[in-house]
Enzyme design. Structure first.
Site, PDB file in Angstrom:
ATOM      1  N   SER A 271      -1.114  12.580   8.115  1.00  0.00           N
ATOM      2  CA  SER A 271      -0.690  11.487   7.249  1.00  0.00           C
ATOM      3  C   SER A 271      -0.744  10.171   8.004  1.00  0.00           C
ATOM      4  O   SER A 271      -0.917  10.132   9.223  1.00  0.00           O
ATOM      5  CB  SER A 271       0.750  11.726   6.769  1.00  0.00           C
ATOM      6  N   ASP A 272      -0.573   9.070   7.286  1.00  0.00           N
ATOM      7  CA  ASP A 272      -0.327   7.794   7.926  1.00  0.00           C
ATOM      8  C   ASP A 272       1.121   7.812   8.421  1.00  0.00           C
ATOM      9  O   ASP A 272       1.859   8.773   8.205  1.00  0.00           O
ATOM     10  CB  ASP A 272      -0.566   6.650   6.929  1.00  0.00           C
ATOM     11  N   TYR A 273       1.541   6.733   9.069  1.00  0.00           N
ATOM     12  CA  TYR A 273       2.887   6.659   9.639  1.00  0.00           C
ATOM     13  C   TYR A 273       3.928   7.020   8.591  1.00  0.00           C
ATOM     14  O   TYR A 273       3.982   6.422   7.519  1.00  0.00           O
ATOM     15  CB  TYR A 273       3.139   5.255  10.179  1.00  0.00           C
ATOM     16  N   SER A 274       4.756   7.997   8.892  1.00  0.00           N
ATOM     17  CA  SER A 274       5.682   8.537   7.900  1.00  0.00           C
ATOM     18  C   SER A 274       6.813   7.566   7.592  1.00  0.00           C
ATOM     19  O   SER A 274       7.566   7.165   8.485  1.00  0.00           O
ATOM     20  CB  SER A 274       6.270   9.861   8.386  1.00  0.00           C
TER      21      SER A 274
ATOM     22  N   ARG B 225       0.822  -1.219   0.000  1.00  0.00           N
ATOM     23  CA  ARG B 225       0.000   0.000   0.000  1.00  0.00           C
ATOM     24  C   ARG B 225       0.853   1.265   0.000  1.00  0.00           C
ATOM     25  O   ARG B 225       0.364   2.340  -0.325  1.00  0.00           O
ATOM     26  CB  ARG B 225      -0.949   0.012   1.203  1.00  0.00           C
TER      27      ARG B 225
END
Length: 376
Positions: free
Chosen positions: A253-256, A186
């Protein structure tokens, strides 16, 4: 809006009407603006309960002096995720799929309220949930975290949980916006859909959660919408989310996984396109490069990037003013020193250094795989 320098305004003054949000943000320095948008940049942040998903807001002393509290976030589709052996017990709620199978809106709203009560007890202000992606394929690795293959069911159930949690002052963050319907690869995968399909299936649950539930948080997805990373897609985050739907919360954001500050998941691209802050990452590697790139962007485009950065900080401050950390401050918050067992008494399942090594190795392997995929 030009920077005015420190005028002595506190965030409380905005709430009281003594100054405007624009005046408050205008007094912040470049370093303070960057720190607000960057966040704490590490999970298990010392300003929150062990197992937290990070903090953002008052991550520096100067920001806390201006009345901006460090707000703690927690992950977990089935309740609060706090590491075991810390002296805190939390409830394991049913997963989203099970909730959807009840077809019971009052029940899920009550569940959201109970979750909000429990989260407040642990001084956590933001819950990085519920997740609203569609059961597009039964093999998706996180289907348990999503409600249904039906966007109406997913949206109405989520709206109930969001409304219940909001009644207790808990900020929810619906995710992963949008088209994150597969777990494998993803990170950066290109996803394609026409507008009708997007609106009728993949966007509908998010729209209902915002318009009916009143969610104040949205998490952008890892994947790309067409060729644009979802956290760097202005058409998605500004044109649709904020302008068309009237959303006035924050976007995280999602986990960077960005380690250079440039390219995919760049914090600069995020700020320019309506993604207000970045979720935690490998702070030792990521944070220095992110700070440098954001400062460089400001120096190269003080009007364009400066305006976008101040807008991001405004969005974050609006949400901060709805959290318990801001509305009900206490001398102990957010440290919670009396709630947790001392570190020497923690019940480790494995040495901390082992977890760190495994985490770093995993990220290195994922990076190598990504590079190989790009080359091939």
């Amino acid at each position: 809006v030009f920077q005015t320098g420190d005028k002595g305004f506190k965030l409380k003054d905005v709430q009281d009407g003594s100054c405007t949000m624009a005046d408050f943000v205008a007094q912040l320095s470049n370093e303070e603006l960057e720190a607000i948008s960057r966040g704490g940049y590490t999970m298990n942040h010392p300003l929150g309960a062990k197992g937290n998903a990070g903090i953002f807001g008052g991550v520096t002393e100067s920001l806390r002096e201006k009345g901006i509290p460090p707000v703690v976030t927690t992950d977990g589709p089935s309740g609060i995720r706090i590491r075991p052996g810390r002296g805190v017990e939390t409830t394991f709620f049913p997963c989203q799929t099970t909730m959807a199978q009840t077809w019971n809106l009052p029940l899920v709203k009550r569940l959201g309220k109970l979750l909000g009560e429990e989260v407040k007890e642990n001084n956590i202000g933001i819950w990085l949930s519920p997740a609203l992606n569609i059961h597009r394929n039964p093999l998706c690795g996180r289907n348990f975290e999503y409600f249904s293959e039906d966007p109406l069911v997913a949206g109405r159930m989520s709206a109930g949980i969001v409304a219940g949690a909001k009644s207790e002052g808990l900020i929810t963050t619906i995710k992963h916006f949008v088209l994150n319907e597969q777990e494998s690869h993803r990170n950066g995968i290109f996803t394609w859909a026409d507008e009708q399909t997007l609106r009728e299936i993949y966007l509908k649950a998010f729209e209902l959660s915002i318009k009916e539930g009143g969610s104040d948080g949205v998490m952008s997805a890892y994947n790309r919408l067409g060729t644009d990373w979802c956290g760097g897609c202005s058409e998605l985050l500004n044109d649709l989310l904020r302008t068309e739907w009237g959303y006035d919360g924050y976007v995280i954001s999602d986990y960077s996984s960005n380690m250079t500050g440039t390219g995919y998941m760049s914090p600069v691209v995020a700020v320019y396109n309506g993604n207000d802050t970045m979720l935690t990452g490998l702070w030792l590697i990521s944070m220095p490069s992110h700070i440098i790139e954001m400062q460089k962007a400001y120096n190269n485009d003080p009007i364009g990037f400066g305006t976008a950065l101040r807008e991001a900080c405004r969005n974050i401050m609006i949400v901060k003013m709805k959290t318990k950390a801001f509305l009900e401050p206490s001398e102990d918050a957010p440290y919670l020193t009396d709630l947790f067992i001392k570190p020497e008494d923690w019940e480790w399942t494995e040495p901390n250094i082992v977890s760190t090594i495994k985490y770093v190795v995993s990220n290195v392997v994922n990076t190598v795989i990504l590079v190989v995929r790009i080359i091939m």
